[in-house]
Design an enzyme around this catalytic site. Structure first.
Site, PDB file in Angstrom:
ATOM      1  N   SER A 104       0.879  -1.179   0.000  1.00 47.85           N
ATOM      2  CA  SER A 104       0.000   0.000   0.000  1.00 47.85           C
ATOM      3  C   SER A 104       0.908   1.219   0.000  1.00 47.85           C
ATOM      4  O   SER A 104       1.855   1.274  -0.794  1.00 47.85           O
ATOM      5  CB  SER A 104      -0.934  -0.037   1.220  1.00 47.85           C
ATOM      6  OG  SER A 104      -1.829   1.051   1.206  1.00 47.85           O
ATOM      7  N   HIS A 152      -2.658  -1.269  -3.376  1.00 54.83           N
ATOM      8  CA  HIS A 152      -3.840  -0.434  -3.150  1.00 54.83           C
ATOM      9  C   HIS A 152      -3.806   0.725  -4.151  1.00 54.83           C
ATOM     10  O   HIS A 152      -2.852   1.518  -4.163  1.00 54.83           O
ATOM     11  CB  HIS A 152      -3.843   0.113  -1.726  1.00 54.83           C
ATOM     12  CG  HIS A 152      -4.232  -0.898  -0.700  1.00 54.83           C
ATOM     13  ND1 HIS A 152      -4.697  -0.553   0.547  1.00 54.83           N
ATOM     14  CD2 HIS A 152      -4.247  -2.259  -0.724  1.00 54.83           C
ATOM     15  CE1 HIS A 152      -4.969  -1.639   1.243  1.00 54.83           C
ATOM     16  NE2 HIS A 152      -4.700  -2.691   0.484  1.00 54.83           N
ATOM     17  N   ASP A 187      -4.041  -4.906   5.994  1.00 54.03           N
ATOM     18  CA  ASP A 187      -4.335  -5.773   4.857  1.00 54.03           C
ATOM     19  C   ASP A 187      -3.137  -6.700   4.604  1.00 54.03           C
ATOM     20  O   ASP A 187      -1.980  -6.258   4.615  1.00 54.03           O
ATOM     21  CB  ASP A 187      -4.624  -4.923   3.615  1.00 54.03           C
ATOM     22  CG  ASP A 187      -5.256  -5.729   2.492  1.00 54.03           C
ATOM     23  OD1 ASP A 187      -5.650  -6.877   2.745  1.00 54.03           O
ATOM     24  OD2 ASP A 187      -5.360  -5.198   1.374  1.00 54.03           O
TER      25      ASP A 187
END
Length: 695
Positions: A54, A81, A173
């Site tokens: 991310s 992401h 995540d």
């Protein structure tokens, strides 16, 4: 109806009936459809690396690519992401940084060696076999976790050929996906949080306890190439080809594991044992089993790592959500039928791992009781053989990524925000008692209404499965329920259980014509791995002579004692032990703690526990043992013995009466002598300790 009390609920307390009834389940209570609906095909023939990142992850991933050669022999799938409303520039950016062919994934695209695939924007991606599948980004209010979705599907698709990597990013995540890959036999790698631009995702992954390697981004590329070349990831039929494993080698591994773990793995399924052993070899860059055994002999840390890998049992909140609905529909009503308020509901979750299933069951049961306005006391016993997993479960703290499994309404009612994640509320935690338990040797709970043992039996052979199903039958009430995993059946023990729901493996206890034999620990004779033969025993006259000399020396000079194994079963008596041990009433048993005469139990138990933990000799003075109507001072010593390869303990008893031989026994016992104040105080303290040990 009782009003909610302001006092903390007791650990086996009643469920408050006045809490608002649960709202209709949100769609988010299930995991993302794209990751859940795909069936797993055969394992692909190439190693597939799933990389999640991310914020700050693109820079780290570029460093990973620079460490890969032009032909590493792996496929890499990059899940970043991305902003949902903008086109992705990842293909352009990464093409200039890697010798691999870089493409943006499309529906049905087949994964090939030496290629890099990137997720498209505003999408969720999973893999089936070697085919990528693109689905829409979830439109409900759940947290978007594309890394978890992909890594979880990769675990199912690739198994031991899966490698999961988590790089820089915020939130958590990837943590759930990492756990799934580790459980499937794959390898898990995380960027060192100290080197990550944003350490949220790396720290959350490390906190799972399922990470094999924590490396800088620059070191990850070479490690991927090395792992892909190891025989473990190239062999599809473990135990043959490059990595053979003989029975004598397995015996030695088990002998090294048992003192460190207290677990005997001989009745665990050998294919699983072999895969996870070879996996540890790959991480240690070892291809020869004998070399790995030498490492185990000299490295206690590696023994513990292998032990933890063998016990991996990954779960999640409301896994197979329909099964919990089936419990509310078919099991709970039968459990509550005719139950009085003073009758507790008793449930055992066996193989609870890190606690998600036990808490899911508690939440489901609370919702049912509140919906039907029932005020019933609940006790949920949750056990696992891994002490680390049990400690995690007791804490009840989980990452933000559980949002997709739990749902917004349940998060609001049964969880609180805690240190960047969620913690189960005290009301639910107080319903659950977590404890370490080895199903193969520890006695079960009793008078139970329900047992959940899902996806535990699949790791054990048929002999142990049959034994444990007998244990569950014994532990349940007359009409109690047993729930197994979807890949498990009662098999040869069908006479003990009636099938209630085939899809969700719900069974009801039947009255057996003949009760199954119950023994603890489980008898391992004659099953699974062939028994290990002792070598070099003296034979014939030499053996007789040695035995006779030992007897004479022991009778004249040695204190009486016993030799016990790691399960406290007496394997040999030495000398006259009648003053210290006696057969316990009831079924015959050679368990040392059951045979200890009155007064010895407390000191004997603590000495054995200390000796097992420290691996050093332990002595206890100042003990007393019942002798007729009085007490006799005693000392004892526990000495670990490891000469046979398996740990045993020599327990020696000594009469500590100062310089006085015991008087001859009279036909009529005199009244016990009166004790002084200090003696009475000492005796009271001793009895209090004995009572605590009994409890």
């Amino acid at each position: 109806m009782k009003k909610r009390s302001k006092k903390p609920a007791p650990r086996s307390g009643k469920v408050p009936a006045s809490t608002p009834r649960p709202a209709r389940k949100a769609k988010s209570a299930r995991r993302p459809p794209a990751a859940a609906e795909v069936a797993a095909p055969e394992t692909p023939s190439i190693t597939i690396v799933g990389v999640g990142a991310s914020a700050g992850g693109l820079e780290a991933f570029t460093a990973v690519l620079r460490g890969l050669p032009p032909d590493p022999g792996i496929a890499v799938v990059f899940v970043q992401h991305l902003a949902p409303q903008h086109e992705s520039a990842l293909v352009t950016l990464l093409s200039g940084q890697s010798a691999l062919r870089v493409v943006q994934a499309t529906e049905g695209m087949r994964v090939e060696r030496n290629c890099l695939y990137v997720i498209p924007p505003n999408a969720q991606m999973v893999i089936t076999g070697r085919d990528l599948h693109i689905g829409p980004r979830p439109d409900d209010r759940t947290q978007y976790t594309p890394i978890d979705a992909f890594l979880s599907s990769l675990a199912r698709a690739a198994g031991s050929r899966a490698i999961g990597v988590v790089l820089s990013g915020t939130a958590s995540d990837g943590a759930l996906g990492i756990r799934e890959i580790k459980a499937a036999g794959g390898v898990t790698i995380v960027q060192d949080p100290a080197s990550a631009k944003y350490d949220g995702m790396p720290r959350a992954a490390v906190a799972t306890g399922m990470v094999d390697l924590v490396l800088s981004a620059e070191a990850i590329g070479p490690k991927l190439t090395e792992l892909a070349a190891h025989a473990y990831t190239r062999e599809s039929d473990f135990g043959t080809g490059d990595l053979p494993l003989r029975d004598d080698q397995l015996h030695e591994v088990f002998d090294l594991l048992r003192p460190a773990s207290g677990v005997d793995f001989r009745h665990y399924k050998l294919p699983t044992i072999k895969r996870r052993l070879f996996r540890r070899m790959a991480l240690q860059r070892i291809n020869d089993v004998d070399q790995y055994i030498r490492l185990l002999r000299g490295d206690a840390t590696e023994v513990r790592s292998l032990y933890r890998d063998l016990l991996i049992h990954v779960t999640r909140f409301f896994r197979e959500p329909e099964s919990f609905e089936a419990l509310s529909r078919e099991v709970f009503p039968a459990m509550m039928d005719g139950r009085s308020q003073d009758q507790s509901v008793r449930v055992w979750v066996s193989g609870c791992a890190t606690g998600e299933e036990a808490y899911s069951l508690a939440i489901t049961l609370v919702e049912y009781l509140q919906k039907h306005q029932l005020d019933v006391r609940v006790q949920i016993f949750a056990t696992d053989v891994s002490e680390t997993a049990v400690e995690h479960a007791r804490a009840g703290v989980y990452p933000l990524s559980i949002e997709g499994d739990v749902g917004a309404d349940r998060l609001r009612r049964f969880f609180t925000r805690h240190d960047g994640g969620y913690r189960v509320t005290k009301m639910i935690r107080d319903l659950c008692v977590f404890a370490r338990q080895d199903l193969t040797k520890d006695p079960p709970f009793s008078r139970l209404d329900l047992i959940l043992c899902r996806n535990v039996l699949i790791y054990m052979d048929l002999v142990l499965q049959k034994k444990l199903l007998s244990v569950f039958h014994y532990a349940l009430n007359a009409n109690g329920f047993l729930v197994l995993g979807q890949a498990e059946t009662v098999g040869a023990q069908a006479t003990l259980f009636a099938l209630v729901d085939k899809k969700f493996r719900i069974h009801r206890r039947k009255a057996a014509a003949t009760l199954p034999t119950m023994t603890f620990p489980v008898d391992y004779a004659g099953a699974g791995l062939p028994p290990k033969r002792p070598q070099g025993e003296p034979a014939g006259a030499e053996k007789f002579l040695q035995t006779e000399v030992n007897r004479l020396i022991m009778d004249r000079f040695a204190p009486p004692g016993v030799i016990v194994d790691n399960d406290m079963l007496i394997v040999q008596f030495r000398g006259q032990t009648g003053a210290f041990l006696e057969p316990a009433p009831g079924e015959a048993s050679h368990n040392l703690l059951k045979m200890a005469r009155e007064g010895l139990l407390y000191g004997l138990r603590t000495a054995l526990h200390t000796a097992r933990k420290s691996r050093n000799a332990v002595r206890r003075n100042g003990l007393q043992v019942r002798a007729g109507s009085g007490w006799k001072p005693v000392s004892l010593e526990v000495i670990p013995l490891a000469a046979t390869g398996r740990v045993h303990y020599l327990v020696l008893f000594e009469d500590a009466t100062p310089g006085v031989a015991p008087p001859p026994r009279k036909t009529t016992e005199p009244p016990p002598p009166r004790l002084g104040r200090s003696q009475r105080k000492s005796q009271i303290g001793f009895l209090q300790r004995e009572l605590a040990a009994s409890r």
